[in-house]
Motif scaffolding. Sequence first.
Motif, PDB file in Angstrom:
ATOM      1  N   ALA A   1      -6.998  -1.814   6.577  1.00  0.00           N
ATOM      2  CA  ALA A   1      -5.239  -0.955   5.527  1.00  0.00           C
ATOM      3  C   ALA A   1      -5.506  -1.753   4.573  1.00  0.00           C
ATOM      4  O   ALA A   1      -5.198  -1.081   3.364  1.00  0.00           O
ATOM      5  CB  ALA A   1      -4.449  -1.575   6.791  1.00  0.00           C
ATOM      6  N   THR A   2      -6.307  -3.163   4.524  1.00  0.00           N
ATOM      7  CA  THR A   2      -6.215  -3.278   3.088  1.00  0.00           C
ATOM      8  C   THR A   2      -6.718  -2.792   2.134  1.00  0.00           C
ATOM      9  O   THR A   2      -6.569  -2.606   0.925  1.00  0.00           O
ATOM     10  CB  THR A   2      -6.406  -5.124   3.309  1.00  0.00           C
ATOM     11  OG1 THR A   2      -5.318  -6.321   4.065  1.00  0.00           O
ATOM     12  CG2 THR A   2      -6.279  -6.056   1.697  1.00  0.00           C
ATOM     13  N   VAL A   3      -8.162  -2.978   2.652  1.00  0.00           N
ATOM     14  CA  VAL A   3      -9.155  -1.763   1.801  1.00  0.00           C
ATOM     15  C   VAL A   3      -8.318  -0.356   1.363  1.00  0.00           C
ATOM     16  O   VAL A   3      -8.991   0.327   0.645  1.00  0.00           O
ATOM     17  CB  VAL A   3     -10.808  -2.634   2.701  1.00  0.00           C
ATOM     18  CG1 VAL A   3     -11.497  -1.078   2.182  1.00  0.00           C
ATOM     19  CG2 VAL A   3     -11.143  -2.980   2.817  1.00  0.00           C
ATOM     20  N   GLN A   4      -7.650   0.143   2.497  1.00  0.00           N
ATOM     21  CA  GLN A   4      -7.871   1.662   2.143  1.00  0.00           C
ATOM     22  C   GLN A   4      -6.931   1.540   1.138  1.00  0.00           C
ATOM     23  O   GLN A   4      -7.264   2.571   0.291  1.00  0.00           O
ATOM     24  CB  GLN A   4      -7.552   2.332   3.471  1.00  0.00           C
ATOM     25  CG  GLN A   4      -7.113   3.806   3.388  1.00  0.00           C
ATOM     26  CD  GLN A   4      -8.113   4.589   3.304  1.00  0.00           C
ATOM     27  OE1 GLN A   4      -9.302   4.475   4.086  1.00  0.00           O
ATOM     28  NE2 GLN A   4      -8.368   5.680   2.050  1.00  0.00           N
ATOM     29  N   ARG A   5      -6.303   0.550   0.630  1.00  0.00           N
ATOM     30  CA  ARG A   5      -4.736   0.595  -0.219  1.00  0.00           C
ATOM     31  C   ARG A   5      -5.687   0.308  -1.010  1.00  0.00           C
ATOM     32  O   ARG A   5      -5.326   1.211  -2.434  1.00  0.00           O
ATOM     33  CB  ARG A   5      -3.760  -0.601   0.580  1.00  0.00           C
ATOM     34  CG  ARG A   5      -2.955   0.021   1.345  1.00  0.00           C
ATOM     35  CD  ARG A   5      -1.381  -1.211   1.218  1.00  0.00           C
ATOM     36  NE  ARG A   5      -1.766  -2.685   1.835  1.00  0.00           N
ATOM     37  CZ  ARG A   5      -2.184  -3.189   2.613  1.00  0.00           C
ATOM     38  NH1 ARG A   5      -2.014  -2.583   3.756  1.00  0.00           N
ATOM     39  NH2 ARG A   5      -2.475  -4.828   2.636  1.00  0.00           N
ATOM     40  N   ARG A   6      -6.464  -0.249  -1.212  1.00  0.00           N
ATOM     41  CA  ARG A   6      -7.159  -0.966  -2.374  1.00  0.00           C
ATOM     42  C   ARG A   6      -7.513   0.259  -2.934  1.00  0.00           C
ATOM     43  O   ARG A   6      -7.958   0.846  -4.146  1.00  0.00           O
ATOM     44  CB  ARG A   6      -7.785  -2.165  -2.692  1.00  0.00           C
ATOM     45  CG  ARG A   6      -7.116  -3.033  -2.297  1.00  0.00           C
ATOM     46  CD  ARG A   6      -7.633  -4.796  -2.338  1.00  0.00           C
ATOM     47  NE  ARG A   6      -6.716  -5.808  -2.233  1.00  0.00           N
ATOM     48  CZ  ARG A   6      -7.062  -7.087  -2.274  1.00  0.00           C
ATOM     49  NH1 ARG A   6      -8.471  -6.998  -1.883  1.00  0.00           N
ATOM     50  NH2 ARG A   6      -6.852  -7.874  -1.527  1.00  0.00           N
ATOM     51  N   THR A   7      -8.823   0.960  -1.774  1.00  0.00           N
ATOM     52  CA  THR A   7      -9.297   2.575  -2.344  1.00  0.00           C
ATOM     53  C   THR A   7      -7.976   3.747  -2.758  1.00  0.00           C
ATOM     54  O   THR A   7      -8.704   4.030  -4.256  1.00  0.00           O
ATOM     55  CB  THR A   7      -9.800   2.791  -1.485  1.00  0.00           C
ATOM     56  OG1 THR A   7     -11.186   2.106  -0.586  1.00  0.00           O
ATOM     57  CG2 THR A   7     -11.396   3.948  -1.467  1.00  0.00           C
ATOM     58  N   ASP A   8      -6.814   3.364  -2.580  1.00  0.00           N
ATOM     59  CA  ASP A   8      -6.460   4.364  -2.442  1.00  0.00           C
ATOM     60  C   ASP A   8      -5.723   4.010  -3.744  1.00  0.00           C
ATOM     61  O   ASP A   8      -6.068   5.138  -4.648  1.00  0.00           O
ATOM     62  CB  ASP A   8      -4.982   5.109  -1.544  1.00  0.00           C
ATOM     63  CG  ASP A   8      -5.609   5.018  -0.183  1.00  0.00           C
ATOM     64  OD1 ASP A   8      -6.411   5.748   0.082  1.00  0.00           O
ATOM     65  OD2 ASP A   8      -4.415   5.073   0.499  1.00  0.00           O
ATOM     66  N   ALA A   9      -5.691   3.375  -4.103  1.00  0.00           N
ATOM     67  CA  ALA A   9      -4.832   2.522  -5.054  1.00  0.00           C
ATOM     68  C   ALA A   9      -5.841   2.822  -6.507  1.00  0.00           C
ATOM     69  O   ALA A   9      -6.175   3.534  -8.101  1.00  0.00           O
ATOM     70  CB  ALA A   9      -4.715   0.925  -5.684  1.00  0.00           C
ATOM     71  N   LEU A  10      -7.665   2.830  -6.352  1.00  0.00           N
ATOM     72  CA  LEU A  10      -8.232   3.252  -7.395  1.00  0.00           C
ATOM     73  C   LEU A  10      -8.609   4.353  -7.142  1.00  0.00           C
ATOM     74  O   LEU A  10      -8.607   4.479  -9.037  1.00  0.00           O
ATOM     75  CB  LEU A  10      -9.959   2.362  -6.501  1.00  0.00           C
ATOM     76  CG  LEU A  10      -9.610   0.765  -6.878  1.00  0.00           C
ATOM     77  CD1 LEU A  10     -11.484  -0.006  -6.374  1.00  0.00           C
ATOM     78  CD2 LEU A  10      -9.659   0.028  -8.641  1.00  0.00           C
ATOM     79  N   LEU A  11      -9.066   5.072  -6.573  1.00  0.00           N
ATOM     80  CA  LEU A  11      -8.686   6.711  -6.582  1.00  0.00           C
ATOM     81  C   LEU A  11      -8.163   7.222  -7.211  1.00  0.00           C
ATOM     82  O   LEU A  11      -8.112   7.974  -7.834  1.00  0.00           O
ATOM     83  CB  LEU A  11      -8.872   7.509  -5.778  1.00  0.00           C
ATOM     84  CG  LEU A  11     -10.078   6.697  -4.215  1.00  0.00           C
ATOM     85  CD1 LEU A  11     -10.028   7.951  -3.107  1.00  0.00           C
ATOM     86  CD2 LEU A  11     -11.390   7.682  -4.980  1.00  0.00           C
ATOM     87  N   ALA A  12      -6.897   6.922  -6.968  1.00  0.00           N
ATOM     88  CA  ALA A  12      -4.634   7.486  -7.961  1.00  0.00           C
ATOM     89  C   ALA A  12      -5.416   6.252  -9.766  1.00  0.00           C
ATOM     90  O   ALA A  12      -5.547   7.611 -10.398  1.00  0.00           O
ATOM     91  CB  ALA A  12      -4.226   6.790  -7.342  1.00  0.00           C
ATOM     92  N   ALA A  13      -5.828   5.640  -9.479  1.00  0.00           N
ATOM     93  CA  ALA A  13      -6.568   4.928 -11.232  1.00  0.00           C
ATOM     94  C   ALA A  13      -7.617   6.026 -11.847  1.00  0.00           C
ATOM     95  O   ALA A  13      -7.129   6.749 -12.816  1.00  0.00           O
ATOM     96  CB  ALA A  13      -6.691   3.653 -11.168  1.00  0.00           C
ATOM     97  N   GLN A  14      -7.989   6.451 -11.109  1.00  0.00           N
ATOM     98  CA  GLN A  14      -9.436   7.245 -11.107  1.00  0.00           C
ATOM     99  C   GLN A  14      -8.735   8.764 -11.546  1.00  0.00           C
ATOM    100  O   GLN A  14      -9.131   9.079 -12.573  1.00  0.00           O
ATOM    101  CB  GLN A  14     -10.509   6.524 -10.276  1.00  0.00           C
ATOM    102  CG  GLN A  14     -11.899   7.837 -11.002  1.00  0.00           C
ATOM    103  CD  GLN A  14     -13.230   7.977  -9.888  1.00  0.00           C
ATOM    104  OE1 GLN A  14     -13.012   7.085  -8.832  1.00  0.00           O
ATOM    105  NE2 GLN A  14     -13.604   9.231 -10.204  1.00  0.00           N
ATOM    106  N   ALA A  15      -8.192   9.358 -10.815  1.00  0.00           N
ATOM    107  CA  ALA A  15      -8.109  10.414 -11.650  1.00  0.00           C
ATOM    108  C   ALA A  15      -6.681  10.054 -12.376  1.00  0.00           C
ATOM    109  O   ALA A  15      -7.297  11.383 -13.196  1.00  0.00           O
ATOM    110  CB  ALA A  15      -6.798  10.811  -9.431  1.00  0.00           C
TER     111      ALA A  15
END
Length: 449
Positions: free
Chosen positions: A182-196
């Motif tokens: 869940a932590t990895v997914q949250r951070r991945t989502d945050a990184l993807l959002a930042a990348q977008a």
Amino acid sequence: MSEHNRLFDAADGRALAEAALRSITDSTARARGDDFLRILVRDLARALDVRYVIAGRVIAMEDGEGIRTLAVWGGADYLPNMEYSLRHTPCQDVTEQCMCFHGSGIQADYPQDTLLVDMQAESYIGMPMIDTEGQTLGILSAIDTRPMAEDKRLLALSLLSIFAARGAAELQHQDREQQLEATVQRRTDALLAAQATLVEQEKMVALGTLVAGVAHEVNTPIGVAVTAASTMVSYADDLIRCVGGERVSRSELLATAQRLREGAQLIERNLARAADLIGNFKQLAVDQGSTHVSEVSLREHALSVVSAHGPELRKVGLAVEVDIAPDLRTRLDAGRWSQVLSNLLMNAAKHGYPNGGPGRVTLAARLALDGGARWLLLEFADDGVGLTPEVRERVFEPFFTTKRGQGGSGLGMHIVYTIVHQMGGQVAVAAPAPDSAGCRIKLRLPVRD
């Protein structure tokens, strides 16, 4: 009497417990998670000679806590997992009292537990699965349709105590894995959002650069038109004076009229040039904001994109050759395709000629059949400094740039890669042409009927 019952009647109960412990330990040694629990309930049922063994996790339900079974052995095979409330059940006592044993009459002791009725249960023993922090994660229970004698209770208590601890460790490990995921997914989502967000910012920066270039380019023809208009006003004043005078010659009238005509033509040409620039820019802006698939003349579309980027390309000294047949038309997402061409052109202008031009960029396209499907094959090439092996390997990576600290975001070619793949195609860096050291990009897009 079964072999198990004969064993329970044996004097050496400790030897029996040790044998059962070794057997179950060996069978579960390499198992993890739910697989461990499935093997455990089966082997415990056989070792204890009971009908049911249940391993379950404590969960929250509408009426309080409940159990979600993770593995259920039912006599001859596994039973489907289920969820049930802890209220008015012996399992509730297990979670509260650490151990619960009923040698007989379990249905009478818990008359509201319909599951015991369905199982035709007579006896019950259960142990909680408690983690290292003292929290009850689940239960491990053995249920039989016959009374449970004292010797079997002792054996069950011994085995359940040991394997409830192992089961708790497995559940705690699962919880930690889920928390980590869940932590990895949250951070991945945050990184993807930042990348977008950065990708959108990159698009806006590119659009801002394009607007600035077009504005500068439009200023020239409009400035010429304004100057010509001012001059024509002066010519018109001269004409008025000539006509209002006592004497006016034919030659003077013709000369003034000719100057007015030339001024009007100059204004017309420059305003047409400005309108063309604005039209190309408008079309490019509309295309890049669109996701509509339509039939496009590839040559005309490419020329309009090149024209819109004319100011930036001329600043570097780049000439663009569009080698696309005039009759080559295909259906594609014009907006995304405009973004791809724009990013390729700007990448060449920014990185291909660090010492300035002149330079030449070539864009070629053709249709081809491959595996029964039609593909649009495109090649973008420049005669600049080319790519080093390291840059060639990483050119499509997000945030990779050779202009770090000089305004490069490292997203231009990544946007190209992303859009092409979203369109169902492929993009790759090809070896440069034999007579060139520049960069060559090959793209392949499916043709939509």
